[in-house]
Structure formats: C-alpha cells, structure tokens
Write a protein that holds these residues in place. Structure first.
Motif, PDB file in Angstrom:
ATOM      1  N   GLY A 129       0.784  -1.248   0.000  1.00 35.50           N
ATOM      2  CA  GLY A 129       0.000   0.000   0.000  1.00 35.50           C
ATOM      3  C   GLY A 129       0.808   1.286   0.000  1.00 35.50           C
ATOM      4  N   ALA A 130       2.156   1.209   0.156  1.00 35.71           N
ATOM      5  CA  ALA A 130       2.962   2.431   0.109  1.00 35.71           C
ATOM      6  C   ALA A 130       3.006   2.941  -1.337  1.00 35.71           C
ATOM      7  CB  ALA A 130       4.376   2.149   0.607  1.00 35.71           C
ATOM      8  N   GLN A 131       3.150   4.261  -1.512  1.00 35.23           N
ATOM      9  CA  GLN A 131       3.232   4.816  -2.864  1.00 35.23           C
ATOM     10  C   GLN A 131       4.654   4.719  -3.415  1.00 35.23           C
ATOM     11  OE1 GLN A 131       0.750   5.770  -0.846  1.00 35.23           O
ATOM     12  NE2 GLN A 131      -0.504   4.911  -2.481  1.00 35.23           N
ATOM     13  N   ASP A 132       5.656   4.644  -2.525  1.00 33.28           N
ATOM     14  CA  ASP A 132       7.041   4.535  -2.978  1.00 33.28           C
ATOM     15  C   ASP A 132       7.909   4.138  -1.785  1.00 33.28           C
ATOM     16  OD1 ASP A 132       9.227   4.596  -4.661  1.00 33.28           O
ATOM     17  OD2 ASP A 132       8.914   6.665  -5.312  1.00 33.28           O
ATOM     18  N   TYR A 133       9.187   3.881  -2.033  1.00 30.77           N
ATOM     19  CA  TYR A 133      10.113   3.588  -0.938  1.00 30.77           C
ATOM     20  C   TYR A 133      11.460   4.208  -1.260  1.00 30.77           C
ATOM     21  CZ  TYR A 133      12.267   0.111  -3.992  1.00 30.77           C
ATOM     22  OH  TYR A 133      12.904  -0.501  -5.028  1.00 30.77           O
ATOM     23  N   LEU A 134      12.239   4.417  -0.222  1.00 28.00           N
ATOM     24  CA  LEU A 134      13.614   4.914  -0.369  1.00 28.00           C
ATOM     25  C   LEU A 134      14.478   4.140   0.593  1.00 28.00           C
ATOM     26  CD1 LEU A 134      13.568   8.835  -0.289  1.00 28.00           C
ATOM     27  CD2 LEU A 134      14.408   7.385  -2.149  1.00 28.00           C
ATOM     28  N   ARG A 135      15.683   3.776   0.166  1.00 25.84           N
ATOM     29  CA  ARG A 135      16.631   3.218   1.120  1.00 25.84           C
ATOM     30  C   ARG A 135      17.239   4.384   1.882  1.00 25.84           C
ATOM     31  NH1 ARG A 135      18.494   0.075  -3.369  1.00 25.84           N
ATOM     32  NH2 ARG A 135      20.417   1.266  -3.254  1.00 25.84           N
ATOM     33  N   LYS A 136      17.617   4.105   3.131  1.00 31.71           N
ATOM     34  CA  LYS A 136      18.063   5.225   3.966  1.00 31.71           C
ATOM     35  C   LYS A 136      19.251   5.968   3.385  1.00 31.71           C
ATOM     36  CE  LYS A 136      15.902   4.384   8.346  1.00 31.71           C
ATOM     37  NZ  LYS A 136      16.037   3.943   9.726  1.00 31.71           N
ATOM     38  N   GLU A 137      20.114   5.224   2.657  1.00 33.50           N
ATOM     39  CA  GLU A 137      21.270   5.945   2.114  1.00 33.50           C
ATOM     40  C   GLU A 137      20.889   6.863   0.957  1.00 33.50           C
ATOM     41  OE1 GLU A 137      21.426   2.317   1.944  1.00 33.50           O
ATOM     42  OE2 GLU A 137      22.204   1.827  -0.054  1.00 33.50           O
ATOM     43  N   GLU A 138      19.628   6.779   0.517  1.00 32.92           N
ATOM     44  CA  GLU A 138      19.199   7.622  -0.601  1.00 32.92           C
ATOM     45  C   GLU A 138      18.547   8.929  -0.157  1.00 32.92           C
ATOM     46  OE1 GLU A 138      17.964   4.358  -3.986  1.00 32.92           O
ATOM     47  OE2 GLU A 138      16.595   4.683  -2.335  1.00 32.92           O
ATOM     48  N   VAL A 139      18.465   9.167   1.168  1.00 30.68           N
ATOM     49  CA  VAL A 139      17.714  10.355   1.604  1.00 30.68           C
ATOM     50  C   VAL A 139      18.497  11.651   1.438  1.00 30.68           C
ATOM     51  CG1 VAL A 139      16.294   9.055   3.226  1.00 30.68           C
ATOM     52  CG2 VAL A 139      18.351  10.228   4.046  1.00 30.68           C
ATOM     53  N   LEU A 140      19.773  11.539   1.172  1.00 31.35           N
ATOM     54  CA  LEU A 140      20.540  12.772   0.960  1.00 31.35           C
ATOM     55  C   LEU A 140      20.348  13.241  -0.486  1.00 31.35           C
ATOM     56  CD1 LEU A 140      23.790  12.005   2.932  1.00 31.35           C
ATOM     57  CD2 LEU A 140      22.037  13.712   3.447  1.00 31.35           C
ATOM     58  N   GLY A 141      20.493  14.546  -0.680  1.00 33.25           N
ATOM     59  CA  GLY A 141      20.401  15.058  -2.050  1.00 33.25           C
ATOM     60  C   GLY A 141      18.958  15.213  -2.493  1.00 33.25           C
ATOM     61  N   PRO A 142      18.732  15.315  -3.811  1.00 35.65           N
ATOM     62  CA  PRO A 142      17.405  15.672  -4.330  1.00 35.65           C
ATOM     63  C   PRO A 142      16.404  14.521  -4.311  1.00 35.65           C
ATOM     64  CG  PRO A 142      18.928  15.293  -6.137  1.00 35.65           C
ATOM     65  CD  PRO A 142      19.723  15.134  -4.882  1.00 35.65           C
ATOM     66  N   HIS A 143      16.897  13.268  -4.109  1.00 35.83           N
ATOM     67  CA  HIS A 143      16.005  12.107  -4.144  1.00 35.83           C
ATOM     68  C   HIS A 143      14.783  12.270  -3.270  1.00 35.83           C
ATOM     69  CE1 HIS A 143      18.088   9.329  -6.536  1.00 35.83           C
ATOM     70  NE2 HIS A 143      19.078   9.069  -5.708  1.00 35.83           N
ATOM     71  N   LEU A 144      15.029  12.665  -2.014  1.00 40.21           N
ATOM     72  CA  LEU A 144      13.982  12.624  -1.007  1.00 40.21           C
ATOM     73  C   LEU A 144      12.821  13.540  -1.379  1.00 40.21           C
ATOM     74  CD1 LEU A 144      12.821  11.736   1.643  1.00 40.21           C
ATOM     75  CD2 LEU A 144      14.261  13.403   2.811  1.00 40.21           C
ATOM     76  N   ALA A 145      13.127  14.814  -1.679  1.00 37.79           N
ATOM     77  CA  ALA A 145      12.069  15.770  -1.985  1.00 37.79           C
ATOM     78  C   ALA A 145      11.277  15.306  -3.213  1.00 37.79           C
ATOM     79  CB  ALA A 145      12.663  17.150  -2.227  1.00 37.79           C
ATOM     80  N   ARG A 146      11.996  14.796  -4.223  1.00 33.50           N
ATOM     81  CA  ARG A 146      11.324  14.372  -5.448  1.00 33.50           C
ATOM     82  C   ARG A 146      10.411  13.178  -5.170  1.00 33.50           C
ATOM     83  NH1 ARG A 146      15.689  13.681  -9.545  1.00 33.50           N
ATOM     84  NH2 ARG A 146      15.708  11.541  -8.820  1.00 33.50           N
ATOM     85  N   THR A 147      10.911  12.230  -4.366  1.00 33.53           N
ATOM     86  CA  THR A 147      10.109  11.051  -4.046  1.00 33.53           C
ATOM     87  C   THR A 147       8.828  11.449  -3.304  1.00 33.53           C
ATOM     88  OG1 THR A 147      12.121   9.756  -3.901  1.00 33.53           O
ATOM     89  CG2 THR A 147      10.160   8.793  -2.903  1.00 33.53           C
ATOM     90  N   LEU A 148       8.940  12.411  -2.391  1.00 34.07           N
ATOM     91  CA  LEU A 148       7.753  12.832  -1.632  1.00 34.07           C
ATOM     92  C   LEU A 148       6.723  13.473  -2.557  1.00 34.07           C
ATOM     93  CD1 LEU A 148       9.488  14.294   1.558  1.00 34.07           C
ATOM     94  CD2 LEU A 148       8.182  12.160   1.385  1.00 34.07           C
ATOM     95  N   VAL A 149       7.185  14.318  -3.473  1.00 38.82           N
ATOM     96  CA  VAL A 149       6.258  14.968  -4.400  1.00 38.82           C
ATOM     97  C   VAL A 149       5.605  13.930  -5.314  1.00 38.82           C
ATOM     98  CG1 VAL A 149       6.068  16.561  -6.354  1.00 38.82           C
ATOM     99  CG2 VAL A 149       7.411  17.208  -4.362  1.00 38.82           C
ATOM    100  N   PHE A 150       6.397  12.989  -5.828  1.00 35.65           N
ATOM    101  CA  PHE A 150       5.836  11.963  -6.719  1.00 35.65           C
ATOM    102  C   PHE A 150       4.847  11.068  -5.974  1.00 35.65           C
ATOM    103  CE2 PHE A 150       9.312  11.782 -10.220  1.00 35.65           C
ATOM    104  CZ  PHE A 150       8.940  13.052 -10.619  1.00 35.65           C
ATOM    105  N   ALA A 151       5.124  10.795  -4.690  1.00 38.71           N
ATOM    106  CA  ALA A 151       4.199   9.955  -3.910  1.00 38.71           C
ATOM    107  C   ALA A 151       2.846  10.659  -3.802  1.00 38.71           C
ATOM    108  CB  ALA A 151       4.768   9.662  -2.529  1.00 38.71           C
TER     109      ALA A 151
END
Ligand SMILES: Nc1ncnc2c1ncn2[C@@H]1O[C@H](COP(=O)(O)OP(=O)(O)O)[C@@H](O)[C@H]1O
Ligand SMILES: [Mg+2]
Length: 375
Positions: free
Chosen positions: A103-125
């Motif tokens: 049921g999650a819209q997306d996932y990130l591994r913890k090492e991916e939270v730095l940089g632009p990944h995180l903000a983009r993933t949240l918006v896409f979710a």
C-alpha cells in the motif's frame, strides 16, 4: 495536491525512532519548502494522522512498536488517502517493493535520503496518490451517471412491452426484449465495476446470516434456467438438504451467479453445468461446487483466473471485463471462506468455494482450514 510546486507547503509526517536518521532527513529537506513533523513511534504517528493535515508520511519500517509491512498496513489503514513513502534500512530492494505492494506509494533506502532524491520522491508519492484517488472517483462517478439512465430506460421499455401504452404491433415485444436484455447486460457490467471498486477500497458490504445453501443453489439455477435452455446446456442443481451456512444471502447469490454465468458462457451446446454443496472434508465448512463440461483451463490460466481484469484468450473472445471471479474471491474471503479452481484443458472446469456453517450448526470443531483437499 497534485502538481504542488516545490516551495509551497507540504506537511511531511516523519516516523523515525533513530534520532540521527531523523536529523539527517530534517537537514536534507531544509529549504525545500516541506514542513516536517517527527514521531518516534507508530502509536504517536497514528494519533498525529487522526488530527489531519498531513500531506505525506515518510516512515521507517522498523519502529519500537511495529515491524516491517505491519507498519505500512497500519499507517494506510488509519489514513487511506494519505500517501506513504517507506524508508528501508536494508539494501534489499525486495523490502521496498513489498512495502509498495502492501500500500505504500514509494520507498527509499536510507542511504538515498541525501540530495534531491527525497524531496522528489515525496512529491511523486503525492502525485501517485492523487492519480489513484482520481481513478477511483472517476469509476464511481461514471458508473453512477451511466447506471441511472439505463435503469430508467429498462423500466420504461418494460412498461411499454407490458402494454402500459396500449397494445403493441406484432413482433414489437421481441425487439423490446432485445433492448431490455442489452441494457440489463450493461447494468450488470456497471454493477461489477462498482463492486470491484468497493472491494479494492476495502469497502465491501456484507451482512451475514444463516442461509439455506440448497435454496441458494435452486434460486440461481431457476434464474439462469432459460439462458441454459436457450444455449442447449443442461443446468442442474443437486439440492439435497444441508445445514445452513453463515453468509450474506445476496453476496452468495452473486458468487454463484458469476460462476454459473461463466460455466454457461464457455460450455458448448450439449454440455452440462452442475451445482452442488457438501460438507468440506476437513473443516466445519460447506463446500459449494459449480462444475462444467466446457473447454477447461491450462494450468497457467487457472493460476490467474481470480486476478482483477484477467481473461484467458477464450474469455477475451467471449467479452466481459474479467472481474466476475475477482469479485467472487473477494466476497468468499470476506465471509471467511476460500475459493479455488480445478481444471484441465478439454476436460471441463470445477470451481469450489467454502463458507462456514451457521450458528445453528453443531458439527466438528474447526481444524486446518477449509481449502482444496490437496493443500
Ligand atoms: N467455467 C470456465 N471455463 C473456462 N474458462 C473460464 C471459466 N470461468 C472463467 N474462465 C476464464 O476466467 C476468465 C475470468 O473470468 P471472469 O472473472 O468471470 O471474467 P469474464 O467472465 O468477464 O471474462 C474468463 O475470461 C475465462 O478466460
Ligand atoms: Mg465472468
């Protein structure tokens, strides 16, 4: 929410018990326009969600009070419409994929939270959740808008056929019956869409009571008798007396109708469709069977028939939406039973499903569940 530009306010609920990870994420989102709330436990997160106003949840899967996919399920249960991004600590990609399936819209591994990944993933979710919501709303609205005029047309045509506007010219009743029949087919298709939509939202309505299984079989056999006769298929119900089962009578009727509808659709003239019910071999459940002498299913087809929108090649040729068996499975499972198919190419098909016996039943105690005899 959709297309919310970076810089406008999105409220992120971060569920993370490790203060270092939480600080890292806070830093990573600094200046991106997100407002961040942080909870260290699932319990607190659920309370926070109940207050409303959360745009997206970013949650560690391993919390002091909840582990793994259970975390995803409980967060989505509390706030179905709020998008969720799972944070996985491991490098195993499968953990994230399972979270999305749960049921999650997306996932990130913890090492991916730095940089632009995180903000983009949240918006896409957020975008993805919005698309899901829109799709569900569209199915609901279009279904409703098409259903009411079709029902009105059926009533009007029936009145005309039954002489409400005076005697009909010769042969007119046959044409009216054709129009009524095709509108009824359209209504049944729309009803299937609505049911599948409700099942997908976890909103099936079932009101179980004690039901006589033999009477249910007889009812469906009687209702579909003229269709079977028109096709030249022998439709029989073995209606020996049986103890009452616990089920929603309307849902039971629908499951049987969907199975018999398929059996009649795929069985050639001269064939036979048989309905029966007997006690399950291992558990205090009744086992219903709809057997046909039709074309059968290849193993790979049989493995998929209960999936939403699935149709084997013959099924696609015959029309329909591929939702009947999906709905049947959702109903049977919502009433505590199991459904399965036994089939061989060229040797016919048997669909079986189980339902628990009713309150009045004084049978054997429950044992290993009520599914296929072989496993
Ligand atoms: N009795 C049957 N015999 C052979 N194939 C069947 C039978 N019942 C179902 N199927 C297969 O399973 C598919 C899914 O069935 P269902 O969910 O009822 O959808 P639909 O009837 O709209 O195609 C059918 O398209 C067909 O390929
Ligand atoms: Mg069908």
């Amino acid at each position: 929410m959709v297309g919310k530009p970076m810089g406008s306010e999105l409220r992120v609920l971060l569920v993370e018990d490790d203060p270092n990870d939480a600080a890292l994420i806070r830093r990573s989102l600094r200046g991106s326009g997100f407002v961040l709330d942080c909870c260290p436990t699932l319990g607190e997160a659920l309370k926070r969600l109940a207050e409303g106003g959360v745009s997206v949840v970013l949650s560690d899967l391993h919390l002091p009070d909840s582990q793994g996919l259970e975390t995803v399920r409980r967060l989505k249960e509390k706030a179905r419409g709020v998008p969720l991004v799972a944070l996985t600590g491991t490098t195993r990609e499968e953990d994230g994929i399972e979270a999305v399936r749960a049921g999650a819209q997306d996932y990130l591994r913890k090492e991916e939270v730095l940089g632009p990944h995180l903000a983009r993933t949240l918006v896409f979710a957020c975008e993805r959740q919005e698309v899901e919501r829109f799709k569900e709303e569209l199915v609901r609205m279009v279904g409703h808008e098409l259903r009411s005029p079709a029902s009105t047309a059926v009533s009007a045509l029936e009145s005309l056929r039954d002489g409400a506007a005076g005697p009909l010219p010769e042969g007119a009743a046959m044409y009216l019956d054709m129009a009524i029949h095709s509108l009824e087919h359209q209504l049944a298709t729309l009803e299937d869409l609505a049911q599948a939509h409700r099942a997908g939202m976890g909103r099936l309505k079932v009101e179980p009571r004690d039901v006589d299984p033999a009477a249910a079989l007889r009812g469906v056999a009687d209702e579909l008798a003229s269709r079977a006769a028109a096709k030249g298929v022998a439709l029989t119900a073995d209606t020996a007396a049986s103890s009452p089962v616990r089920a929603d009578p309307e849902r039971l009727r629908q499951v049987l109708t969907n199975l018999v509808d398929n059996a009649l659709k795929f069985t050639e003239p001269g064939g036979a469709v048989t309905l029966s019910v007997k006690p399950h071999a291992r558990a205090p459940f009744a086992e219903f069977t709809v057997r046909d002498t039709g074309p059968g299913l290849a193993p790979a087809e049989a493995a998929n028939v209960f999936e939403k929108l699935y149709q084997a090649p013959l099924g696609r040729k015959a029309g329909g939406l591929g939702l009947g068996l999906y709905i049947a499975r959702e109903f049977v499972q919502s009433q505590g039973g199991l459904i399965w198919v036994e089939s061989e190419l060229g040797a016919g098909t048997s669909f079986h499903f189980t339902l628990p016996y009713g309150r009045a039943f004084a049978g054997r105690p429950a044992s290993t569940g009520a599914g296929p005899a072989s496993g």
